[in-house]
Write a protein that holds these residues in place. Structure first.
Motif, PDB file in Angstrom:
ATOM      1  N   UNK A 109       0.817  -1.253   0.130  1.00 27.53           N
ATOM      2  CA  UNK A 109       0.016  -0.030   0.004  1.00 27.53           C
ATOM      3  C   UNK A 109       0.914   1.305  -0.097  1.00 27.53           C
ATOM      4  N   UNK A 110       1.931   1.328   0.542  1.00 25.99           N
ATOM      5  CA  UNK A 110       2.667   2.472   0.842  1.00 25.99           C
ATOM      6  C   UNK A 110       3.617   2.655  -0.336  1.00 25.99           C
ATOM      7  N   UNK A 111       3.858   1.681  -1.036  1.00 26.55           N
ATOM      8  CA  UNK A 111       4.734   1.633  -2.301  1.00 26.55           C
ATOM      9  C   UNK A 111       3.699   2.496  -3.377  1.00 26.55           C
ATOM     10  N   UNK A 112       2.177   1.865  -3.214  1.00 26.54           N
ATOM     11  CA  UNK A 112       1.525   2.341  -4.221  1.00 26.54           C
ATOM     12  C   UNK A 112       1.163   3.894  -4.002  1.00 26.54           C
ATOM     13  N   UNK A 113       1.088   4.217  -2.885  1.00 28.03           N
ATOM     14  CA  UNK A 113       0.807   5.817  -2.375  1.00 28.03           C
ATOM     15  C   UNK A 113       1.985   6.435  -3.112  1.00 28.03           C
ATOM     16  N   UNK A 114       3.376   6.018  -2.626  1.00 22.79           N
ATOM     17  CA  UNK A 114       4.454   6.809  -3.378  1.00 22.79           C
ATOM     18  C   UNK A 114       4.478   6.736  -4.778  1.00 22.79           C
ATOM     19  N   UNK A 115       4.117   5.733  -5.521  1.00 22.62           N
ATOM     20  CA  UNK A 115       4.000   5.525  -6.908  1.00 22.62           C
ATOM     21  C   UNK A 115       2.972   6.668  -7.577  1.00 22.62           C
ATOM     22  N   UNK A 116       1.935   6.917  -6.678  1.00 19.00           N
ATOM     23  CA  UNK A 116       1.183   7.970  -7.002  1.00 19.00           C
ATOM     24  C   UNK A 116       1.525   9.113  -7.011  1.00 19.00           C
ATOM     25  N   UNK A 117       2.048   9.479  -5.786  1.00 20.77           N
ATOM     26  CA  UNK A 117       2.733  10.829  -5.666  1.00 20.77           C
ATOM     27  C   UNK A 117       3.859  11.213  -6.732  1.00 20.77           C
ATOM     28  N   UNK A 118       4.404  10.172  -7.049  1.00 19.99           N
ATOM     29  CA  UNK A 118       5.549  10.295  -8.210  1.00 19.99           C
ATOM     30  C   UNK A 118       4.942  10.693  -9.606  1.00 19.99           C
ATOM     31  N   UNK A 119       3.867   9.908  -9.852  1.00 20.08           N
ATOM     32  CA  UNK A 119       3.371   9.987 -10.974  1.00 20.08           C
ATOM     33  C   UNK A 119       2.884  11.337 -10.988  1.00 20.08           C
ATOM     34  N   UNK A 120       1.991  11.931 -10.069  1.00 19.13           N
ATOM     35  CA  UNK A 120       1.516  13.462 -10.106  1.00 19.13           C
ATOM     36  C   UNK A 120       2.519  14.242 -10.221  1.00 19.13           C
ATOM     37  N   UNK A 121       3.623  14.335  -9.431  1.00 19.19           N
ATOM     38  CA  UNK A 121       4.523  14.972  -9.411  1.00 19.19           C
ATOM     39  C   UNK A 121       5.038  15.243 -10.654  1.00 19.19           C
ATOM     40  N   UNK A 122       5.711  14.166 -11.388  1.00 19.84           N
ATOM     41  CA  UNK A 122       6.261  13.988 -12.680  1.00 19.84           C
ATOM     42  C   UNK A 122       5.323  14.549 -13.881  1.00 19.84           C
ATOM     43  N   UNK A 123       3.922  14.146 -13.647  1.00 20.18           N
ATOM     44  CA  UNK A 123       3.153  14.332 -15.031  1.00 20.18           C
ATOM     45  C   UNK A 123       2.514  15.870 -14.862  1.00 20.18           C
ATOM     46  N   UNK A 124       2.360  16.658 -13.818  1.00 18.96           N
ATOM     47  CA  UNK A 124       1.742  17.876 -13.555  1.00 18.96           C
ATOM     48  C   UNK A 124       2.803  18.927 -13.104  1.00 18.96           C
ATOM     49  N   UNK A 125       3.240  19.760 -14.173  1.00 14.61           N
ATOM     50  CA  UNK A 125       4.258  20.729 -13.715  1.00 14.61           C
ATOM     51  C   UNK A 125       4.079  21.367 -12.634  1.00 14.61           C
ATOM     52  N   UNK A 126       2.869  21.939 -12.352  1.00 16.53           N
ATOM     53  CA  UNK A 126       3.044  22.792 -11.026  1.00 16.53           C
ATOM     54  C   UNK A 126       2.543  21.977  -9.846  1.00 16.53           C
ATOM     55  N   UNK A 127       2.678  20.796  -9.972  1.00 13.08           N
ATOM     56  CA  UNK A 127       2.478  19.827  -8.526  1.00 13.08           C
ATOM     57  C   UNK A 127       4.010  19.801  -8.026  1.00 13.08           C
ATOM     58  N   UNK A 128       4.439  20.546  -7.002  1.00 12.82           N
ATOM     59  CA  UNK A 128       5.890  20.389  -6.871  1.00 12.82           C
ATOM     60  C   UNK A 128       6.117  19.545  -5.521  1.00 12.82           C
ATOM     61  N   UNK A 129       5.034  19.503  -4.722  1.00 15.90           N
ATOM     62  CA  UNK A 129       5.288  18.607  -3.558  1.00 15.90           C
ATOM     63  C   UNK A 129       4.038  17.681  -3.633  1.00 15.90           C
ATOM     64  N   UNK A 130       3.975  16.573  -3.475  1.00 15.08           N
ATOM     65  CA  UNK A 130       2.864  15.638  -3.525  1.00 15.08           C
ATOM     66  C   UNK A 130       2.884  14.657  -2.656  1.00 15.08           C
ATOM     67  N   UNK A 131       1.733  14.870  -1.442  1.00 15.41           N
ATOM     68  CA  UNK A 131       2.134  13.609  -0.440  1.00 15.41           C
ATOM     69  C   UNK A 131       0.719  13.438   0.506  1.00 15.41           C
ATOM     70  N   UNK A 132       0.586  12.497   1.207  1.00 18.85           N
ATOM     71  CA  UNK A 132      -0.495  11.809   1.766  1.00 18.85           C
ATOM     72  C   UNK A 132      -0.179  12.123   3.486  1.00 18.85           C
TER      73      UNK A 132
END
Length: 151
Positions: free
Chosen positions: A21-44
């Motif tokens: 589950x934590x790896x999935x959460x981190x992967x989602x954070x990474x995807x959003x951070x890398x895919x949307x240029x103005x998402x500079x910090x993404x976390x839960x």
């Protein structure tokens, strides 16, 4: 990449049986951070309702000292109480804001519900003033609906 293009990638991550589950959460954070240029910090952040505190979960971005946030304090703490999305176009104009970094100009926080209970939230910081729209809110609600299936 558009929100519509990212949605199936989020779903694919949450369905990946090889990830915890934590790896999935981190992967989602990474995807959003890398895919949307103005998402500079993404976390839960996740709620502990007994202590009325939020606890930092997986995230991508600059390190933060804000690993535990009391309910009501800052934008995240306010969302823990209100159960509503909170968009801050300019953090400098916000009285109850916890500064993570001088580079942060705006923030969006969307609660994460499981069986009707607010168990946490996704928190996005941006280095741009006022980048978040209704489309961001709807997209992040979708992300949290997918994440909720993990609980």
């Amino acid at each position: 990449m558009t929100f519509q293009e990212i949605k199936p990638k989020v779903t694919d991550i949450t369905l990946d049986t090889n990830l915890s589950r934590d790896e999935k959460l981190l992967a989602v954070c990474k995807l959003l951070n890398e895919s949307i240029d103005y998402y500079n910090w993404v976390g839960f952040y996740f709620a502990n309702h007994e202590t009325r505190t939020l606890h930092l979960g997986p995230y991508i971005g600059a390190e933060t000292d804000h690993t535990i946030i009391p309910f009501g304090k800052g934008i995240c703490g306010q969302v823990a109480v209100s159960n509503d999305n909170f968009v801050v176009p300019d953090v400098a104009a916000q009285d109850n804001y916890i500064a993570c970094s001088f580079t942060v100009k705006s923030e969006i926080v969307v609660p994460l519900f499981v069986n009707g209970e607010n168990i946490g939230q996704i928190d996005i910081d941006s280095h741009v003033i006022n980048p978040f729209t209704d489309a961001d809110e709807r997209f992040l609600e979708f992300v949290n609906e997918e994440i909720a299936k993990l609980y």
